[in-house]
Enzyme design. Structure first.
Site, PDB file in Angstrom:
ATOM      1  N   ASN A  23       0.796  -1.228   0.000  1.00 19.79           N
ATOM      2  CA  ASN A  23       0.000   0.000   0.000  1.00 19.79           C
ATOM      3  C   ASN A  23       0.831   1.281   0.000  1.00 19.79           C
ATOM      4  OD1 ASN A  23      -2.199  -1.603  -0.173  1.00 19.79           O
ATOM      5  ND2 ASN A  23      -2.853  -1.364   1.958  1.00 19.79           N
ATOM      6  N   ARG A  75      -8.631  -2.004  -6.509  1.00 18.43           N
ATOM      7  CA  ARG A  75      -9.114  -0.717  -5.998  1.00 18.43           C
ATOM      8  C   ARG A  75      -8.084   0.364  -6.277  1.00 18.43           C
ATOM      9  NH1 ARG A  75     -13.384   2.300  -3.694  1.00 18.43           N
ATOM     10  NH2 ARG A  75     -12.426   3.981  -2.499  1.00 18.43           N
ATOM     11  N   ARG A 104     -17.512   0.798  -0.874  1.00 15.43           N
ATOM     12  CA  ARG A 104     -16.277   1.476  -1.304  1.00 15.43           C
ATOM     13  C   ARG A 104     -16.562   2.539  -2.379  1.00 15.43           C
ATOM     14  NH1 ARG A 104     -11.316  -2.577  -1.514  1.00 15.43           N
ATOM     15  NH2 ARG A 104     -10.238  -0.794  -0.611  1.00 15.43           N
ATOM     16  N   ILE A 344     -14.599   0.682  10.067  1.00 15.66           N
ATOM     17  CA  ILE A 344     -14.255   1.316   8.786  1.00 15.66           C
ATOM     18  C   ILE A 344     -15.114   0.805   7.632  1.00 15.66           C
ATOM     19  CG2 ILE A 344     -12.379   1.807   7.158  1.00 15.66           C
ATOM     20  CD1 ILE A 344     -11.651   2.951   9.841  1.00 15.66           C
ATOM     21  N   ARG A 415      -2.284 -11.575  -4.109  1.00 15.57           N
ATOM     22  CA  ARG A 415      -2.416 -10.142  -4.441  1.00 15.57           C
ATOM     23  C   ARG A 415      -1.605  -9.308  -3.463  1.00 15.57           C
ATOM     24  NH1 ARG A 415      -8.079  -7.941  -4.084  1.00 15.57           N
ATOM     25  NH2 ARG A 415      -6.875  -6.055  -4.444  1.00 15.57           N
TER      26      ARG A 415
HETATM   27  C1  EPZ Z   1      -6.969   1.694   1.684  1.00 16.38           C
HETATM   28  O1  EPZ Z   1      -8.144   1.453   0.944  1.00 16.38           O
HETATM   29  C2  EPZ Z   1      -6.195   0.381   1.633  1.00 16.38           C
HETATM   30  N1  EPZ Z   1      -5.881   0.045   0.236  1.00 16.38           N
HETATM   31  C3  EPZ Z   1      -7.050  -0.728   2.250  1.00 16.38           C
HETATM   32  O2  EPZ Z   1      -6.268  -1.919   2.252  1.00 16.38           O
HETATM   33  C4  EPZ Z   1      -7.379  -0.347   3.689  1.00 16.38           C
HETATM   34  O3  EPZ Z   1      -8.248  -1.338   4.224  1.00 16.38           O
HETATM   35  C5  EPZ Z   1      -8.088   1.012   3.712  1.00 16.38           C
HETATM   36  O4  EPZ Z   1      -7.263   1.996   3.053  1.00 16.38           O
HETATM   37  C6  EPZ Z   1      -8.362   1.492   5.123  1.00 16.38           C
HETATM   38  O5  EPZ Z   1      -7.165   1.552   5.849  1.00 16.38           O
HETATM   39  C7  EPZ Z   1      -4.834   0.660  -0.366  1.00 16.38           C
HETATM   40  O6  EPZ Z   1      -4.152   1.476   0.231  1.00 16.38           O
HETATM   41  C8  EPZ Z   1      -4.565   0.267  -1.788  1.00 16.38           C
HETATM   42  P1  EPZ Z   1     -10.498   4.257   2.414  1.00 16.38           P
HETATM   43  P2  EPZ Z   1      -9.117   2.693   0.570  1.00 16.38           P
HETATM   44  O7  EPZ Z   1     -10.809   5.091   1.239  1.00 16.38           O
HETATM   45  O8  EPZ Z   1      -8.313   3.916   0.379  1.00 16.38           O
HETATM   46  C9  EPZ Z   1     -15.052   5.233   2.717  1.00 16.38           C
HETATM   47  C10 EPZ Z   1      -5.718  -4.109   1.616  1.00 16.38           C
HETATM   48  O9  EPZ Z   1      -6.129  -5.220   1.970  1.00 16.38           O
HETATM   49  N2  EPZ Z   1     -14.886   6.046   1.489  1.00 16.38           N
HETATM   50  O10 EPZ Z   1      -9.551   4.766   3.439  1.00 16.38           O
HETATM   51  O11 EPZ Z   1     -10.001   2.232  -0.527  1.00 16.38           O
HETATM   52  C11 EPZ Z   1     -14.868   3.754   2.481  1.00 16.38           C
HETATM   53  O12 EPZ Z   1     -16.043   3.157   1.985  1.00 16.38           O
HETATM   54  C12 EPZ Z   1      -6.698  -2.985   1.386  1.00 16.38           C
HETATM   55  O13 EPZ Z   1      -4.507  -3.812   1.437  1.00 16.38           O
HETATM   56  C13 EPZ Z   1     -15.967   6.787   1.021  1.00 16.38           C
HETATM   57  O14 EPZ Z   1     -17.050   6.768   1.608  1.00 16.38           O
HETATM   58  O15 EPZ Z   1      -9.968   2.857   1.887  1.00 16.38           O
HETATM   59  C14 EPZ Z   1     -14.507   3.260   3.860  1.00 16.38           C
HETATM   60  O16 EPZ Z   1     -15.682   3.075   4.613  1.00 16.38           O
HETATM   61  C15 EPZ Z   1      -8.135  -3.408   1.641  1.00 16.38           C
HETATM   62  N3  EPZ Z   1     -15.813   7.543  -0.112  1.00 16.38           N
HETATM   63  C16 EPZ Z   1     -13.705   4.420   4.449  1.00 16.38           C
HETATM   64  O17 EPZ Z   1     -14.000   5.557   3.635  1.00 16.38           O
HETATM   65  C17 EPZ Z   1     -14.627   7.591  -0.787  1.00 16.38           C
HETATM   66  O18 EPZ Z   1     -14.539   8.311  -1.806  1.00 16.38           O
HETATM   67  C18 EPZ Z   1     -12.195   4.208   4.410  1.00 16.38           C
HETATM   68  O19 EPZ Z   1     -11.859   3.808   3.093  1.00 16.38           O
HETATM   69  C19 EPZ Z   1     -13.542   6.824  -0.302  1.00 16.38           C
HETATM   70  C20 EPZ Z   1     -13.703   6.068   0.833  1.00 16.38           C
END
Ligand code: EPZ
Length: 436
Positions: A23, A75, A104, A344, A415
């Site tokens: 990440n 993603r 997401r 989350i 992955r």
């Molecule tokens: C990053 O995903 C990581 N992926 C995820 O790891 C990790 O679980 C996540 O952050 C939380 O720490 C990468 O870095 C590639 P978020 P991301 O946007 O950025 C909501 C793994 O296994 N949200 O921080 O997609 C979302 O639905 C992966 O390595 C919105 O509502 O997560 C969630 O509830 C899985 N609107 C919360 O925010 C948006 O536009 C946090 O998601 C974006 C997000």
């Protein structure tokens, strides 16, 4: 489909080193679009499927248009859109794919790009009716086995201008994507209520070494002095830091399955929440700092009697949501009742039903809460990991369970974890990869 064949119950012994961070590496690769023609070198990248997909995606793009088949697999494809928009003034991409752990949405990205002056449409390049990509998806048989995902077209005809933008929710990739977009915008951008994960800081530090001007990364507010379209021309290589989620997952494995297991390149300072929980749970571990290495190592032994501890996932520096599934396996081995509260994602506890099939006693109270009764004897079974982290959790469960397990869908594990079967075999695990 390839599988892992695991004979559980072996006490693990020996040394394993943490691979480069997935990440942290994914946004850095996406940032290569911000550089003039010769992108810098990348070092210590993990050899995992998501890194291969990101490289394929970047090679597929032409003037900001991404290959939809590749983009929908991860993603992280959304990370390349901001740099493409900043460089080409446009981008076309499908709704990103990746782990099915909740809806997401990507509204934070769109709102941030619009605040910088971009126009977002769901219209495909051909200008026909709103764009949908027909993709085959199990469970959509009534639609002829296809499920459609939106295609987005984003343009910045007047260029991108700096803005003062507050995140509705502190999204990790949203912070990385909008920070990278702002690097080429005209003028100053202030991003507020952003995520504070270490991967954001490592990205900003590296971009600054190559000419960007980013302040505040790793805090709740980031300020970027835009370059008005002038590409970065630095050649300072990106060095992937150790993967804190792999390190934490291996520590959880060690706490329940090791005779004596040492994890090298252990980013201790990024795992304080997990280490605090492991200490409260009476896990047996010792951290050793070395003069010759930036990161300490941790040595773990299977605890004689683990104690149940309640865990609540939170944004960094809280308990990482990516460690929630592996930790739930540890909770099945602890004495007492553990509450697992996933704050989350709304779809990240679905895997617990499968753990119950192999002997765990977990009540799923609602999409965000599970109650784990322990200790339970886990028995070998056929499991199929739904995503990267639940897949690894099933592998950890199989290594602890008595008897033989088959772990399917191991593409999900590949992955995020490099050659995990070979590395675990080196610790004495009885695990074989059965190609399809
Ligand atoms: C990053 O995903 C990581 N992926 C995820 O790891 C990790 O679980 C996540 O952050 C939380 O720490 C990468 O870095 C590639 P978020 P991301 O946007 O950025 C909501 C793994 O296994 N949200 O921080 O997609 C979302 O639905 C992966 O390595 C919105 O509502 O997560 C969630 O509830 C899985 N609107 C919360 O925010 C948006 O536009 C946090 O998601 C974006 C997000």
């Amino acid at each position: 489909m390839a599988k892992f064949l695991v004979n559980g119950g072996r006490a693990l012994e020996g040394e394993i080193s943490v691979s480069g961070s997935k990440n942290a590496s994914l946004p850095a690769l996406a940032a290569s679009l911000l550089f003039s023609d010769a992108p810098p070198l990348f070092q210590n990248l993990p050899e995992i499927e998501d890194i291969k997909r990101m490289k394929e995606l970047l090679q597929s793009q032409k003037d900001g248009r991404f290959d939809y088949e590749v983009a929908k697999k991860i993603r992280a494809s959304i990370l390349a859109v901001g740099p493409a928009l900043a460089r080409f003034g446009r981008s076309s991409f499908p709704h990103p794919g990746g782990c099915v752990i909740g809806a997401r949405p990507i509204d934070v990205f769109f709102d941030g790009w619009k605040a910088m002056g971009a126009i977002v449409e769901k219209t495909p390049p051909s200008g026909k009716k709103p764009g949908f990509l027909a993709v085959s998806k199990p469970g959509f048989e009534e639609l002829g086995g296809v499920h459609s995902i939106p295609i987005y077209e984003i343009r910045a005809p007047q260029g991108l201008r700096g803005c003062d933008f507050t995140f509705r929710v502190p999204s990790v990739t949203g912070t990385e994507g909008l920070m990278m977009t702002a690097v080429l915008a005209q003028g100053r951008t202030i991003l507020r209520n952003v995520a504070e994960e270490p991967e954001i800081l490592s990205l900003a530090d590296w971009l600054n070494k190559n000419g960007a001007k980013i302040g505040g990364a790793g805090t709740h507010t980031i300020t970027i002095e835009g370059r008005g379209g002038k590409l970065l021309s630095g050649q300072v290589p990106f060095l992937a830091p150790p993967d804190r989620i792999e390190a934490g997952s291996l520590a959880i494995l060690g706490a329940i399955a090791a005779k004596k297991m040492t994890i090298k390149n252990f980013p201790e300072n990024e795992l304080t929440a997990l280490l605090g929980v492991l200490k409260t749970a009476r896990a047996e571990f010792e951290i050793t700092h070395h003069d010759h290495s930036l990161f300490p190592s941790i040595t773990l032994k299977r605890a004689t009697k683990l104690r149940a501890v309640n865990v609540q996932t939170k944004e960094y520096p809280g308990f990482a949501t990516d460690l929630q599934a592996p930790y739930t396996v540890l909770a099945t081995q602890a004495e007492g009742v553990s509450m697992i509260h996933e704050t989350i994602f709304e779809g990240r506890l679905n895997y617990v039903e499968d753990l119950n099939k192999i002997g765990a006693r977990i009540n799923l109270c609602d999409p965000h809460r599970a109650i784990v009764h322990g200790p339970s004897n886990l028995t070998g079974w056929n499991l199929e990991g739904p995503d990267i982290r639940a897949g690894l959790a099933f592998l950890i469960a199989a290594l602890v369970a008595r008897g033989e397990s088959q772990i399917g869908n191991i593409y999900q594990i590949d992955r995020g974890h490099e050659k995990i079967d070979a590395r675990l075999r080196a610790l004495g695990a009885d695990i074989k990869r059965m190609e399809a």
